[in-house]
Every structure is written in C-alpha cells, then in structure tokens.
Design a protein around this motif. Sequence first.
Motif, PDB file in Angstrom:
ATOM      1  N   PRO A   1       0.802  -1.217   0.000  1.00 43.53           N
ATOM      2  CA  PRO A   1       0.000   0.000   0.000  1.00 43.53           C
ATOM      3  C   PRO A   1       0.847   1.285   0.000  1.00 43.53           C
ATOM      4  O   PRO A   1       0.330   2.363  -0.234  1.00 43.53           O
ATOM      5  CB  PRO A   1      -0.792  -0.111   1.308  1.00 43.53           C
ATOM      6  N   TRP A   2       2.154   1.159   0.309  1.00 44.14           N
ATOM      7  CA  TRP A   2       3.023   2.328   0.445  1.00 44.14           C
ATOM      8  C   TRP A   2       4.314   2.132  -0.333  1.00 44.14           C
ATOM      9  O   TRP A   2       4.703   0.993  -0.620  1.00 44.14           O
ATOM     10  CB  TRP A   2       3.424   2.528   1.916  1.00 44.14           C
ATOM     11  N   LYS A   3       4.987   3.263  -0.589  1.00 43.66           N
ATOM     12  CA  LYS A   3       6.398   3.203  -0.971  1.00 43.66           C
ATOM     13  C   LYS A   3       7.181   3.810   0.189  1.00 43.66           C
ATOM     14  O   LYS A   3       6.848   4.906   0.653  1.00 43.66           O
ATOM     15  CB  LYS A   3       6.670   4.010  -2.239  1.00 43.66           C
ATOM     16  N   VAL A   4       8.162   3.086   0.663  1.00 41.61           N
ATOM     17  CA  VAL A   4       8.906   3.542   1.835  1.00 41.61           C
ATOM     18  C   VAL A   4      10.372   3.779   1.452  1.00 41.61           C
ATOM     19  O   VAL A   4      10.995   2.920   0.806  1.00 41.61           O
ATOM     20  CB  VAL A   4       8.829   2.496   2.982  1.00 41.61           C
ATOM     21  N   PHE A   5      10.895   4.921   1.844  1.00 46.33           N
ATOM     22  CA  PHE A   5      12.292   5.266   1.569  1.00 46.33           C
ATOM     23  C   PHE A   5      13.006   5.483   2.895  1.00 46.33           C
ATOM     24  O   PHE A   5      12.540   6.267   3.726  1.00 46.33           O
ATOM     25  CB  PHE A   5      12.379   6.550   0.740  1.00 46.33           C
ATOM     26  N   ILE A   6      14.103   4.776   3.090  1.00 43.89           N
ATOM     27  CA  ILE A   6      14.895   4.985   4.309  1.00 43.89           C
ATOM     28  C   ILE A   6      16.224   5.601   3.890  1.00 43.89           C
ATOM     29  O   ILE A   6      16.964   5.007   3.105  1.00 43.89           O
ATOM     30  CB  ILE A   6      15.142   3.650   5.050  1.00 43.89           C
ATOM     31  N   ILE A   7      16.496   6.799   4.372  1.00 44.45           N
ATOM     32  CA  ILE A   7      17.768   7.454   4.045  1.00 44.45           C
ATOM     33  C   ILE A   7      18.655   7.410   5.285  1.00 44.45           C
ATOM     34  O   ILE A   7      18.419   8.115   6.272  1.00 44.45           O
ATOM     35  CB  ILE A   7      17.559   8.912   3.590  1.00 44.45           C
ATOM     36  N   ASP A   8      19.662   6.554   5.233  1.00 49.17           N
ATOM     37  CA  ASP A   8      20.551   6.382   6.378  1.00 49.17           C
ATOM     38  C   ASP A   8      21.602   7.493   6.363  1.00 49.17           C
ATOM     39  O   ASP A   8      22.004   7.939   5.289  1.00 49.17           O
ATOM     40  CB  ASP A   8      21.231   5.004   6.271  1.00 49.17           C
ATOM     41  N   ASP A   9      22.046   7.901   7.551  1.00 51.59           N
ATOM     42  CA  ASP A   9      23.068   8.956   7.633  1.00 51.59           C
ATOM     43  C   ASP A   9      22.666  10.179   6.822  1.00 51.59           C
ATOM     44  O   ASP A   9      23.476  10.756   6.087  1.00 51.59           O
ATOM     45  CB  ASP A   9      24.410   8.423   7.091  1.00 51.59           C
ATOM     46  N   ALA A  10      21.408  10.571   6.932  1.00 50.95           N
ATOM     47  CA  ALA A  10      20.870  11.648   6.099  1.00 50.95           C
ATOM     48  C   ALA A  10      21.566  12.984   6.363  1.00 50.95           C
ATOM     49  O   ALA A  10      21.494  13.895   5.545  1.00 50.95           O
ATOM     50  CB  ALA A  10      19.371  11.789   6.327  1.00 50.95           C
ATOM     51  N   GLY A  11      22.248  13.076   7.504  1.00 50.62           N
ATOM     52  CA  GLY A  11      22.970  14.313   7.797  1.00 50.62           C
ATOM     53  C   GLY A  11      24.161  14.524   6.877  1.00 50.62           C
ATOM     54  O   GLY A  11      24.691  15.635   6.786  1.00 50.62           O
ATOM     55  N   ARG A  12      24.562  13.460   6.184  1.00 46.17           N
ATOM     56  CA  ARG A  12      25.746  13.596   5.333  1.00 46.17           C
ATOM     57  C   ARG A  12      25.355  13.878   3.887  1.00 46.17           C
ATOM     58  O   ARG A  12      25.753  13.160   2.984  1.00 46.17           O
ATOM     59  CB  ARG A  12      26.580  12.317   5.422  1.00 46.17           C
ATOM     60  N   MET A  13      24.542  14.898   3.673  1.00 44.76           N
ATOM     61  CA  MET A  13      24.176  15.252   2.305  1.00 44.76           C
ATOM     62  C   MET A  13      25.216  16.212   1.742  1.00 44.76           C
ATOM     63  O   MET A  13      25.746  17.049   2.474  1.00 44.76           O
ATOM     64  CB  MET A  13      22.811  15.937   2.286  1.00 44.76           C
ATOM     65  N   THR A  14      25.463  16.137   0.449  1.00 46.25           N
ATOM     66  CA  THR A  14      26.331  17.130  -0.192  1.00 46.25           C
ATOM     67  C   THR A  14      25.584  18.469  -0.144  1.00 46.25           C
ATOM     68  O   THR A  14      24.355  18.489  -0.067  1.00 46.25           O
ATOM     69  CB  THR A  14      26.648  16.742  -1.649  1.00 46.25           C
ATOM     70  N   PRO A  15      26.318  19.602  -0.206  1.00 44.82           N
ATOM     71  CA  PRO A  15      25.684  20.903   0.052  1.00 44.82           C
ATOM     72  C   PRO A  15      24.462  21.193  -0.833  1.00 44.82           C
ATOM     73  O   PRO A  15      23.509  21.835  -0.376  1.00 44.82           O
ATOM     74  CB  PRO A  15      26.808  21.900  -0.248  1.00 44.82           C
ATOM     75  N   GLU A  16      24.452  20.699  -2.077  1.00 41.31           N
ATOM     76  CA  GLU A  16      23.345  21.063  -2.973  1.00 41.31           C
ATOM     77  C   GLU A  16      22.150  20.118  -2.822  1.00 41.31           C
ATOM     78  O   GLU A  16      21.070  20.381  -3.347  1.00 41.31           O
ATOM     79  CB  GLU A  16      23.819  21.079  -4.449  1.00 41.31           C
ATOM     80  N   THR A  17      22.323  19.011  -2.074  1.00 43.35           N
ATOM     81  CA  THR A  17      21.275  17.992  -2.031  1.00 43.35           C
ATOM     82  C   THR A  17      20.011  18.397  -1.247  1.00 43.35           C
ATOM     83  O   THR A  17      18.907  18.173  -1.741  1.00 43.35           O
ATOM     84  CB  THR A  17      21.857  16.665  -1.496  1.00 43.35           C
ATOM     85  N   PRO A  18      20.144  19.019  -0.048  1.00 40.13           N
ATOM     86  CA  PRO A  18      18.914  19.329   0.710  1.00 40.13           C
ATOM     87  C   PRO A  18      17.928  20.168  -0.095  1.00 40.13           C
ATOM     88  O   PRO A  18      16.721  19.944  -0.035  1.00 40.13           O
ATOM     89  CB  PRO A  18      19.429  20.106   1.922  1.00 40.13           C
ATOM     90  N   GLN A  19      18.438  21.119  -0.889  1.00 39.59           N
ATOM     91  CA  GLN A  19      17.572  21.993  -1.671  1.00 39.59           C
ATOM     92  C   GLN A  19      16.728  21.172  -2.654  1.00 39.59           C
ATOM     93  O   GLN A  19      15.513  21.360  -2.775  1.00 39.59           O
ATOM     94  CB  GLN A  19      18.438  23.024  -2.420  1.00 39.59           C
ATOM     95  N   ALA A  20      17.377  20.204  -3.320  1.00 42.24           N
ATOM     96  CA  ALA A  20      16.663  19.355  -4.282  1.00 42.24           C
ATOM     97  C   ALA A  20      15.648  18.477  -3.546  1.00 42.24           C
ATOM     98  O   ALA A  20      14.530  18.249  -4.025  1.00 42.24           O
ATOM     99  CB  ALA A  20      17.657  18.488  -5.037  1.00 42.24           C
ATOM    100  N   PHE A  21      16.039  18.016  -2.387  1.00 40.17           N
ATOM    101  CA  PHE A  21      15.206  17.121  -1.608  1.00 40.17           C
ATOM    102  C   PHE A  21      13.953  17.835  -1.101  1.00 40.17           C
ATOM    103  O   PHE A  21      12.879  17.243  -0.988  1.00 40.17           O
ATOM    104  CB  PHE A  21      16.053  16.600  -0.441  1.00 40.17           C
ATOM    105  N   LEU A  22      14.117  19.121  -0.833  1.00 39.15           N
ATOM    106  CA  LEU A  22      13.026  19.927  -0.316  1.00 39.15           C
ATOM    107  C   LEU A  22      11.800  19.861  -1.226  1.00 39.15           C
ATOM    108  O   LEU A  22      10.663  19.820  -0.761  1.00 39.15           O
ATOM    109  CB  LEU A  22      13.520  21.379  -0.195  1.00 39.15           C
ATOM    110  N   LYS A  23      12.057  19.819  -2.519  1.00 38.98           N
ATOM    111  CA  LYS A  23      10.947  19.772  -3.488  1.00 38.98           C
ATOM    112  C   LYS A  23      10.070  18.545  -3.247  1.00 38.98           C
ATOM    113  O   LYS A  23       8.837  18.627  -3.242  1.00 38.98           O
ATOM    114  CB  LYS A  23      11.509  19.733  -4.912  1.00 38.98           C
ATOM    115  N   THR A  24      10.730  17.395  -3.048  1.00 37.77           N
ATOM    116  CA  THR A  24       9.986  16.156  -2.781  1.00 37.77           C
ATOM    117  C   THR A  24       9.202  16.274  -1.474  1.00 37.77           C
ATOM    118  O   THR A  24       8.068  15.822  -1.370  1.00 37.77           O
ATOM    119  CB  THR A  24      10.957  14.965  -2.675  1.00 37.77           C
ATOM    120  N   LEU A  25       9.839  16.892  -0.474  1.00 33.58           N
ATOM    121  CA  LEU A  25       9.170  17.010   0.830  1.00 33.58           C
ATOM    122  C   LEU A  25       7.988  17.968   0.788  1.00 33.58           C
ATOM    123  O   LEU A  25       7.003  17.792   1.490  1.00 33.58           O
ATOM    124  CB  LEU A  25      10.171  17.492   1.891  1.00 33.58           C
TER     125      LEU A  25
END
Length: 347
Positions: free
Chosen positions: A128-152
């Motif tokens: 019924p779901w799609k589940v994504f687990i991002i381990d060590d999510a604090g270790r994103m490259t500097p440009e990644t959080p901005q791109a990720f924000l769109k999904t969130l």
Amino acid sequence: MAFEAIRGQSAAVDVLTRAIASGRVAHAYAFVGPSGVGRKLTARAFAKALLCPSPPRGGEDEGEGVGVRENACGRCRACRKVEKGIHPDLMLIAPTPPATNPRGTPAIRLDAIRDLERWAALRPAEGPWKVFIIDDAGRMTPETPQAFLKTLEEPPARTVIILILSQTRELPATVISRCQVVRFVPLGEEETVALLEARGIDGPPARLLTRACQGRPGLALAQDPKTWVERRDLALSILAEVGAGGAGALFKWAESLGRDRPQVEQLIETWWLWFRDLLCVKAGGDPRLLVHGDRQGDLTGAADARSWEELLAGLCACREAWQALQGNVSPRLTMEVVLSRLALRAA
Ligand SMILES: [Zn+2]
C-alpha cells in the motif's frame, strides 16, 4: 515480529504504532538520535508494518506496548522481502563515495535524491506504500537538501520517507520542519547488558562493552569483544608511550595510524572515556561508574598524577579532536594535536 525486537525505544515505537493504528502516517519522519540505539532497526520495523498485508490477529506476537493491528506478521512474503532488503516498495539510500573517487568521503548525493524522486512518482508495486529509508541523512552534499526539499514539499501520495540522523542540526531547518521528528535515546545499562547477553556476549566482556558503548548496543555488537579490549589496550599504551617518549613517539604513532579515519575516531573515543574515568576516580566516584573498571590500578595512579585542570583539558582536547574529524581535518593532524594535548607535558 517487527517492533518487539526493538529495546529501549518505547516512546518512538509508540509514536509510529499509533500513526499506523490511527491511519495518520506522516509523509516524512526524521529519526533522530545517536547511532547504535536502533534507529535503522525501527525504520525497518516501521516499513515492515506499513508493507505487511496480513497483520497478526489475536494476542500472539504482541510486543512490549505494541498492539497487534499495527505490527507486521513477520512471516508473509512481504515481511520476508523487507527482511532481505528486496521488497520493491522499499528503497534504502546510504551515503556513497563520489563516482569519480571510490575512496572519497561518502555522502548522500544529488543522484540518489533524483532516483528517489523518480521512484516516488511511481505507484507502489506490491504494497500500500512506498517507503524510503535514508541512512546517515545528515551527510548530504551541500546542494542535495535543496533538491530534496521539493519532494518534501509536494510528497507523492502513499509515500513515506524516513531520514536517519544523529542531530536535527545536521540538516537545514527547512528540511527538518517538514518531517515529524521521532527521538531515539541511549539505552540504560541493564537493558544493554541484557541485549548483549541475548546475543551471546556475557560475563565481564558484556559489562565492559556496555559501559564503553554508553547505551548504544549497536556499537558494541558491531565489534568482537576481544578485539575491542585489544584496541582499548593499544589506545592506552599509545598514551603512555607518548607520555614517556615525547614528540618522537607521537609522530611515530600519528604516521602509522593517522591514515585510518575510523581507527583514529575509535582512539579518540577511548581516550575520552579514559579521561572521563580519571575524573570519576579523582572525584571519589562509585567504581561501578567506570568504563575501564578492569584497569582500576592504572586509573588511580594516573588520576593522582594529574590535576583537575589537566583532566578537564584532556576531555576538551578529545571533544575538539572529534569536532575536527567531523569537520574534515585530516585524521593524522587530528591525532598529532590531540596526543600532544593529552600526553605531552610541558618540560
Ligand atoms: Zn507480514
């Protein structure tokens, strides 16, 4: 057969099982707490509970505080696939080195987030779901959080994203504010001992490892108790050798071990715990509080030989060395600085 395997995180398990029971599952969670306390295990249990089509009925398999409806059965095909990490609706993302340099610093990269976006846009394949687990999510490259924000900001329907990190400040507040934060805490001493004993580590090594891992049994289970004691002994003999042999011994050790970041991290942790014990001994603390209780004679001698200021400065030196390593200072330089502060005495 999922949540009941988790020890010492009843508050976190409570939040998640209540979300499933009430049908109010958030699109994104941040599992925040120290490593080795069960964040990933809980993320998998949560994924299993979301993806299991046949939750157990009746009273069997009921875990500590977990109702039956919101747990996974642990036996069906979906549960077994989650267990093996091959469920098509579960994606695990972990830091990877740069494509051009396999020995570079691992991080969560833009490519991984693009993959996540593509996958999240598809409908679930089996569950019924799609589940994504991002381990060590604090270790994103500097440009990644901005791109990720769109999904969130515009999460696709039937998608649950779980970020695993140590502290919320590892990610921009814009990202964290779009997640439901679930806190994970270190385990108590008796809980940790029981957990280690259940995994076949018992007697004095269980006690020693329990105190050394400071409530993070995952760290204790990741190592062989004998190897741990050997490494501890090495860390202490390096301190003694540099104390006696001066700068020559310091550079010798920094040269031979300074390329191995994980080992330097471990040395610093051991020295930190050693200075913590020294402070405890000097203050006349309860010997049961000592991590290195098996070396009480050495502790007493070393605590007598140092002033309070020296002991506090030692703890500071270890903490700063730890921060330097997190900030990408070379392990060798970090080791030289911390050893000179811990072991070299003003002539
Ligand atoms: Zn199942």
